[in-house]
Design an enzyme around this catalytic site. Structure first.
Site, PDB file in Angstrom:
ATOM      1  N   ASN A 235       0.866  -1.163   0.103  1.00 37.82           N
ATOM      2  CA  ASN A 235       0.062   0.033  -0.170  1.00 37.82           C
ATOM      3  C   ASN A 235       1.047   1.132  -0.115  1.00 37.82           C
ATOM      4  O   ASN A 235       1.538   1.662   1.004  1.00 37.82           O
ATOM      5  CB  ASN A 235      -0.997  -0.044   1.260  1.00 37.82           C
TER       6      ASN A 235
ATOM      7  N   ARG B  27      -2.585  -2.237  -3.481  1.00 36.12           N
ATOM      8  CA  ARG B  27      -3.728  -1.378  -3.360  1.00 36.12           C
ATOM      9  C   ARG B  27      -3.496  -0.230  -4.241  1.00 36.12           C
ATOM     10  O   ARG B  27      -2.679   0.601  -4.134  1.00 36.12           O
ATOM     11  CB  ARG B  27      -3.829  -0.813  -1.688  1.00 36.12           C
TER      12      ARG B  27
ATOM     13  N   HIS C 277     -13.031   3.004   0.092  1.00 34.04           N
ATOM     14  CA  HIS C 277     -12.953   1.794   0.988  1.00 34.04           C
ATOM     15  C   HIS C 277     -13.761   0.721   0.321  1.00 34.04           C
ATOM     16  O   HIS C 277     -14.177  -0.301   1.277  1.00 34.04           O
ATOM     17  CB  HIS C 277     -13.739   2.309   2.326  1.00 34.04           C
TER      18      HIS C 277
ATOM     19  N   ARG D 272     -12.041  15.638   7.736  1.00 31.31           N
ATOM     20  CA  ARG D 272     -12.654  16.048   6.527  1.00 31.31           C
ATOM     21  C   ARG D 272     -13.932  16.607   6.929  1.00 31.31           C
ATOM     22  O   ARG D 272     -14.626  16.107   7.809  1.00 31.31           O
ATOM     23  CB  ARG D 272     -12.879  14.865   5.447  1.00 31.31           C
TER      24      ARG D 272
ATOM     25  N   GLU E  63      -8.113  -5.370   4.737  1.00 29.99           N
ATOM     26  CA  GLU E  63      -8.016  -4.975   3.239  1.00 29.99           C
ATOM     27  C   GLU E  63      -6.829  -6.063   2.762  1.00 29.99           C
ATOM     28  O   GLU E  63      -6.910  -6.148   1.657  1.00 29.99           O
ATOM     29  CB  GLU E  63      -7.717  -3.800   3.213  1.00 29.99           C
TER      30      GLU E  63
END
Ligand code: ADP
Length: 398
Positions: free
Chosen positions: A7, A91, A180, A241, A384
């Site tokens: 990743n 990823r 996601h 955010r 993941e």
């Protein structure tokens, strides 16, 4: 087959090496400050010592070389040689409308990932760098791309279109993509297994709540709506955010603060969310502490988050005309019993009843609703990396 999962960020690289026989984690680690100076923390899972030191990493190529050196070393290693690593899974953040599934990487795929750079200008270039670095160090070992956006490509037009002039979609690809996806896909499968029902027959709502948070409506195993949008700023308020806001706020703030759109967008991404409201922290543990000590803005930030998650769950129950199960996952979803309880307090109209004792457990796939609860509520730790490794194995073995 042993699979290396990568990743890659612009100055970091997270990795895991898995033995797919038994899906066992062999080692994991993190390269940081790539291009600045370089630091590697490497954690073998076979009892060998942890390596945690500065290592020069002018580019991602040196970072990958350092990772492979540790994975194969006598002192810190978990394999005898690089030849034992059968494939690499990456990823990749944005696959645009091109990728609805994971793919074996070739020149054509690399070109398509490059074409998606305007949609993810910070992430896709880093992902490409990681793939190229692996090629430089590992040669022809098969590499696979697993996209954050792919799972959401099943959303219908009514869910992914914005009500703006159609040309902005057809010419500039402005639409909801969602992120996601790898996590939502994994936890939905686990949920079906936990409930002992076929995924195809279930209406699930998956709440991935970490530094970034998104909710996904999954009908029969397919994503039919999700809260993140064209970019990951949309939907729920997050650590830093803002989530969904009225777009006119940007023009108003530009006129009244002297800041330009770029600067304001940066503030909405990095200084907003629960951090912006509380002025305390983006970390929910700090907010819990501050709220319990009487900090009203920390309590308000938490309330906004709980309310927003509950509203979105309600919206998705409506979108699917029902819901069988709600899943909580990621840093907050897996660890914060108080967050789960506060969200579920809004959901008694769905016939949801939480079992406080089950809700206090950690670290396993578990149902936290009572036997009588009409909708099952679950906590499922996401993984993941395991999904990336599984997809990689499947594609490489054909
Ligand atoms: P990322 O989105 O970076 O993968 P994670 O899924 O690891 O993030 O989530 C990180 C967040 O999880 C932290 O910022 C923190 O807010 C939250 N978190 C972790 N542990 C707890 C806990 N015990 N209680 C509340 N929040 C927690």
């Amino acid at each position: 087959m042993k699979i290396l999962v990568i990743n890659c960020g612009s100055s970091s690289l997270k990795y895991q090496l898995l033995d797919m026989e038994g899906e066992k984690l062999l080692a994991k680690g993190l390269c940081e400050r790539i291009g600045i100076d370089g630091h590697l923390s490497h954690k073998p899972q076979n009892g060998k010592p942890v390596f945690d030191e500065d290592v020069a990493m002018p580019t991602h190529t040196e970072a990958i070389a350092a990772v492979l050196d540790k994975l194969t070393s006598a002192e810190y290693g978990v394999v005898d040689s690089m030849a034992e690593i059968g494939a690499v899974g990456h990823r990749v953040v944005h696959g645009g409308e091109k990728f609805a599934q994971s793919v074996l990487i070739n020149d054509e795929v690399m070109a398509a990932i490059s074409e998606c750079i305007p949609l993810a200008p910070l992430h896709n270039p880093a992902n490409i760098t990681g793939i190229e670095a692996c090629k430089a160090v590992m040669g022809d070992v098969p590499q696979v791309a697993v996209f954050d956006t792919a799972f959401h490509q099943t959303m219908p037009g009514k869910a992914f279109m914005y009500a703006i002039p159609y040309e902005y979609y057809s010419d500039l690809k402005v639409r909801r993509y969602g992120f996601h996806g790898t996590s939502h896909r994994y936890v939905s499968k686990q949920a079906a297994a936990l409930l002992g029902k076929p995924l195809e027959e279930l209406k699930l709502i998956s709440c991935h709540m970490g530094n970034g948070s998104s909710i996904c409506a999954i009908n029969g195993g397919k994503s039919v709506d999700t809260s993140m949008g064209f970019t990951p700023i949309a939907g729920l308020p997050m650590g830093t955010r803002c989530g969904d806001i009225d777009v006119s706020i940007l023009e108003y703030l530009a006129a009244n603060t002297g800041k330009d759109i770029k600067e304001l967008t940066n503030i909405l991404n990095k200084k907003s969310g629960v951090l912006g409201v509380s002025g305390v922290s983006s970390d929910f543990r700090d907010l819990d502490t501050a709220a319990s000590e009487g900090n009203e803005r920390a309590a308000l930030a938490l309330d906004i988050f709980h309310y927003s998650v509950a509203k979105t769950i309600g919206a998705y129950a409506a979108a699917m005309n029902g819901v069988d199960g709600i899943i909580f996952t990621a840093g907050i979803g897996e660890n914060s019993a108080s967050t789960r309880a506060a969200i579920c307090e809004y959901l008694t109209y769905l016939g949801i009843e939480i079992c406080p004792e089950c809700n206090s457990k950690r670290g396993e796939d578990i149902i936290i609703s009572t036997a009588d609860s009409k909708v099952k509520v679950m906590v499922i730790p996401t993984n993941e990396e395991l999904v990336i490794a599984r997809d990689t194995k499947e594609l490489v073995e054909g």
